[in-house]
Design an enzyme around this catalytic site. Structure first.
Site, short mmCIF file in Angstrom:
data_model
loop_
_atom_site.label_atom_id
_atom_site.label_comp_id
_atom_site.label_asym_id
_atom_site.label_seq_id
_atom_site.Cartn_x
_atom_site.Cartn_y
_atom_site.Cartn_z
N LYS A 1 -8.79 -0.55 11.80
CA LYS A 1 -8.39 0.80 12.75
C LYS A 1 -9.56 1.29 13.39
O LYS A 1 -8.79 1.82 14.67
CB LYS A 1 -8.42 1.90 11.14
N LYS B 1 5.11 -1.39 11.12
CA LYS B 1 5.60 -0.50 11.67
C LYS B 1 4.91 -0.31 13.50
O LYS B 1 5.71 0.19 14.67
CB LYS B 1 5.91 0.67 11.07
N LYS C 1 1.96 -9.72 9.68
CA LYS C 1 2.58 -9.37 8.95
C LYS C 1 4.16 -8.63 9.91
O LYS C 1 3.48 -8.24 10.88
CB LYS C 1 2.23 -8.61 7.89
P1 ATP Z 1 1.26 0.28 10.03
O1 ATP Z 1 1.60 -0.89 10.71
O2 ATP Z 1 1.24 2.04 10.94
O3 ATP Z 1 -0.24 0.00 9.27
P2 ATP Z 1 2.80 -0.61 8.05
O4 ATP Z 1 4.49 -1.31 8.38
O5 ATP Z 1 1.62 -2.16 7.66
O6 ATP Z 1 2.46 0.36 8.94
P3 ATP Z 1 1.99 0.89 5.67
O7 ATP Z 1 2.13 2.73 6.07
O8 ATP Z 1 0.38 0.64 5.70
O9 ATP Z 1 3.13 0.43 6.37
O10 ATP Z 1 2.48 0.79 4.60
C1 ATP Z 1 3.78 1.40 3.59
C2 ATP Z 1 3.99 0.60 2.50
O11 ATP Z 1 4.67 -0.75 2.78
C3 ATP Z 1 2.88 -0.41 1.88
O12 ATP Z 1 3.47 -0.25 0.46
C4 ATP Z 1 2.43 -1.49 2.48
O13 ATP Z 1 2.20 -2.40 1.44
C5 ATP Z 1 3.82 -2.06 2.60
N1 ATP Z 1 4.12 -2.66 3.74
C6 ATP Z 1 4.23 -2.38 5.06
N2 ATP Z 1 4.94 -4.16 5.42
C7 ATP Z 1 4.56 -4.69 4.73
C8 ATP Z 1 5.24 -6.04 4.81
N3 ATP Z 1 5.74 -6.88 6.34
N4 ATP Z 1 5.93 -6.59 3.80
C9 ATP Z 1 5.48 -6.31 2.49
N5 ATP Z 1 4.98 -5.05 2.38
C10 ATP Z 1 4.87 -4.42 4.05
#
Ligand code: ATP
Ligand code: LTN
Length: 334
Positions: free
Chosen positions: A115, A200, A197
């Site tokens: 980050k 969002k 991965k």
């Molecule tokens: P950002 O892109 O803002 O980092 P993110 O989409 O990775 O966000 P988080 O807010 O970090 O999402 O995660 C929320 C929850 O969703 C966490 O428990 C995370 O492990 C899960 N998660 C996020 N992306 C995935 C994915 N692609 N597959 C499975 N679990 C996910």
């Protein structure tokens, strides 16, 4: 323990629109745990301001996320669904735990490194101590289990270290939490780059399925999903795109990867992609309908917000009183 049930805590940030990855990797697991555990599911808005936010947008996203928890099937009578910022104990305990956390430990956190590279113009102290606030979230409720994605395991490890350090000085104050990783769909990958991965914050909207995407958009995104030229539906690491589509299809239908492979044996990618798109749309359709209904019922959602914040605060204060006494703060005179 609360009423003979083990305690579960988890939270999500209201930054960006939730994706199918968030649903399969997090929310869907939460649903299966709501009967077995006494659960706390927080919209962790204090964490969100480690990155600059537009105030009106943050407020609106936070409410949407809380509503989505309910729309996804978490019963707010059984699950404590609340805003982190409504329970001041999170910030209070985070301060105390900051004094039991070493700079060196925080410097090793990969999320901090990622980050700060991404937001080089705003490497604030909150971004650095983010894991301490997360430790406070978890330890405040004497949590036994924390469902998280693999990317959060390092934060859970530091939470355990902080708790053990505190307990070794003051006695058994905190329960030591365990991570909980769901069996299937632990990691859903980007539709445009299956080595990455689904996230969002991805800039390419075609890389992610958003929970609010309509059926046509979902089908179109799956049609465009990056696969390979093998023309063979198999579940292996050399075909990450197809592997990911199989994971998504199994998460939506409950079928195992082997069952999916035999169902589509000898059929083309086009046909398979369409089936995956339809399965996802069938899963998300009812959730979206519930979301729009709930969103209209302002009084109901307000009631959930109020009642659950009070409930969370009750348990938070219980732990905080103990912690404050242990570290030597004078008792309040009533
Ligand atoms: P950002 O892109 O803002 O980092 P993110 O989409 O990775 O966000 P988080 O807010 O970090 O999402 O995660 C929320 C929850 O969703 C966490 O428990 C995370 O492990 C899960 N998660 C996020 N992306 C995935 C994915 N692609 N597959 C499975 N679990 C996910
Ligand atoms: N850091 C997590 C969100 C989060 C969390 C928590 C998850 C904040 N506090 C406590 C589990 C328990 C994330 O970014 N996914």
């Amino acid at each position: 323990m609360i009423d003979d049930k083990k305690i579960l805590f988890s939270g999500m940030q209201a930054t960006g629109n939730l994706t199918l990855g968030n649903y399969i990797g997090a929310l869907k697991n939460w649903l299966t745990l709501q009967d077995e555990y006494e659960t706390f599911y927080s919209v962790v808005d204090l964490h969100s301001i480690t990155v600059r936010q537009d105030p009106a947008e943050l407020r609106s996203r936070a409410r949407k996320l809380l509503t989505l928890y309910i729309a996804a099937g978490l019963d707010p009578e059984k699950n404590c669904i609340y805003y982190q910022s409504h329970v001041s104990g999170h910030a209070e305990l985070a301060w105390i735990l900051n004094c039991f956390t070493y700079m060196g430990e925080l410097q090793r956190m990969t999320q901090f490194k990622d980050k700060s590279a991404k937001h080089a113009d705003n490497i604030n102290a909150g971004l650095f101590t983010y894991p301490v606030l997360m430790a406070a979230d978890i330890l405040l409720y004497q949590t036994d289990v924390v469902p998280v994605g693999k990317d959060q395991l390092q934060h859970l490890e530091i939470t355990r270290d902080i708790a053990q350090r505190f307990n070794s000085i003051y006695g058994d104050v905190f329960t030591i939490p365990e991570p909980y990783i769901g069996k299937t769909g632990a990691k859903i990958m980007s539709l445009q780059d299956p080595e990455k991965k689904m996230s969002k914050s991805d800039e390419n909207p075609n890389a992610s399925i958003y929970l609010m995407d309509d059926k046509d958009t979902i089908i179109r995104k799956f049609k465009r999903a990056v696969t390979d030229s093998e023309a063979n539906i198999a579940y292996n690491d050399t075909q990450p795109g197809i592997h990911n589509l199989i994971d998504i299809y199994s998460a939506c239908t409950g079928k195992t990867a082997d069952e999916v492979v035999s169902e589509f044996a000898g059929r083309g990618y086009g046909e398979f992609k369409l089936a995956v798109g339809e399965a996802v749309a069938d899963l998300l359709g009812p959730l979206q309908a519930r979301f729009f209904d709930l969103e209209k019922d302002k009084a109901y959602i307000d009631g959930v917000i109020k009642n659950n914040a009070e409930k969370a605060d009750y348990y938070a204060q219980k732990t905080l009183r103990k912690v404050k006494k242990k570290v030597g703060f004078p008792e309040k005179i009533r």
